[in-house]
Enzyme design. Sequence first.
Site, short mmCIF file in Angstrom:
data_model
loop_
_atom_site.label_atom_id
_atom_site.label_comp_id
_atom_site.label_asym_id
_atom_site.label_seq_id
_atom_site.Cartn_x
_atom_site.Cartn_y
_atom_site.Cartn_z
N GLY A 11 51.88 28.47 -53.68
CA GLY A 11 52.32 27.16 -53.21
C GLY A 11 51.13 26.22 -52.99
N LYS A 16 45.16 29.56 -53.22
CA LYS A 16 45.01 30.16 -54.56
C LYS A 16 43.74 29.69 -55.26
CE LYS A 16 48.09 26.69 -56.52
NZ LYS A 16 47.92 25.82 -55.33
N SER A 17 43.36 28.42 -55.06
CA SER A 17 42.19 27.88 -55.77
C SER A 17 40.91 28.58 -55.35
CB SER A 17 42.07 26.38 -55.50
OG SER A 17 43.16 25.70 -56.07
N HIS A 52 37.38 19.94 -52.97
CA HIS A 52 37.26 21.05 -53.92
C HIS A 52 35.82 21.21 -54.41
CE1 HIS A 52 41.24 22.68 -55.62
NE2 HIS A 52 41.39 22.40 -54.35
N ARG A 56 33.31 24.51 -54.05
CA ARG A 56 32.73 25.37 -55.09
C ARG A 56 31.22 25.15 -55.27
NH1 ARG A 56 35.65 21.44 -58.04
NH2 ARG A 56 34.34 20.30 -59.50
#
Lengths: 167, 167, 167
Positions: A11, A16-17, A52, A56
């Site tokens: 979801g 998940k990312s 994001h 990362r």
Amino acid sequence: MKTKKALFIGGIKSGKSLNAEIYTLKNSLKKPIYLATTEFIDDEMQKRIDAHKLQRSAQFETLEEPLKLYNAITKCDSSVLIECVSIWINNMLYHGFGFDEMKRELEAVLALDKTVVFVLNDVGCGIIPENRLAREFIDISGKLSQLIAASCDEVYHTIAGISMRIK
Amino acid sequence: MKTKKALFIGGIKSGKSLNAEIYTLKNSLKKPIYLATTEFIDDEMQKRIDAHKLQRSAQFETLEEPLKLYNAITKCDSSVLIECVSIWINNMLYHGFGFDEMKRELEAVLALDKTVVFVLNDVGCGIIPENRLAREFIDISGKLSQLIAASCDEVYHTIAGISMRIK
Amino acid sequence: MKTKKALFIGGIKSGKSLNAEIYTLKNSLKKPIYLATTEFIDDEMQKRIDAHKLQRSAQFETLEEPLKLYNAITKCDSSVLIECVSIWINNMLYHGFGFDEMKRELEAVLALDKTVVFVLNDVGCGIIPENRLAREFIDISGKLSQLIAASCDEVYHTIAGISMRIK
């Protein structure tokens, strides 16, 4: 290192990312490639992108491609994380491409001898929306998630930051 | 009895609340505390509350606290079931508190040497809503569910009344 | 062959229907019965039905019954796949039946000494909808999914075409 395909489904804000990023880093000998599919950017989107990017850090090379996944990935010489397939579906629909073209594009990517990690939103577990386009999106997303999962070596379902391997 | 933290996550009417109650009863030497977070009550809500009260009968002490979870829980001398974190997020947003304040409040609760059971709605698996507040709610709910799960000893995902341990 | 009851639950286009069909075929000595519950058919629905029919080819007998599941199933002399419970709930609501009548109908079906496979949409993992009827539908669907799962020998949750046994 043998190449492989993996799908991370879950979801919105399920985590998940981040888990897909960790997985991609583990499954890459060189610096992996972060394939950003985002095409349309408003302020809210920009904030998500910045968050994001921060997440990362410097561990990925960033490559931007909103539509032609195969063309972009076939040139990559390292593992590729597609972030994300859901936004790519959105872009494809916007540009007038239908399910069959998306299917062909993904099949071509899945056939490459490269490590590719797919990230996809699970969007089908709410009430069926009244909006026809939303229903169409859910249908296409569901069918493509089945297609990707069927060809992947590993599939992970993420809830509350916990990724469970389901294949 | 060693204290522990647990999270029960699942969709609306998935059965997570009943299973969280059973779990709390099993993990409490004394009568556990049912921490009701509901603040705004309309007729429909009242019916849900009555149904829940009937369900848990006389096995819990009920404590009502819509906002200050840490203050309420730190005084409890038994296991605490927070029912539910989703409504608490709603209350916090309504009173002008943001993600950072919610994060701090939950981190304080998670650091207590008490058994605390968190119940939370999984809201992120539908289509992304057009309503900005709904998107904000999903984002906060998702990030806090990751935060809670990361600090919990046990996490359960409930579907159709079946709670699967995922951590 | 001992009779059994099974539930396949999952989001829209998760692949639950195809897996439920394969399961029903495996758990039937004779040609199984496909109990189609669809009552209201528009163009979009017709396309879905046609796609489903094509999918299951000539392996099932098709029986149409929008409301009286018990009456229909009690006469069947083979395994029955109910496709799907969610549409049946919709039909029942439309005709003025409430949760209690649905509960009684399903309990009667679950008590039959026949192999019955239930297919149901997981609709409770999105944001709580503003629409009262949608909330009522989610509530009833959730409570009935718990009821069915509690009486089933096997329960499967499907994501991206992968059905995981959760009971």
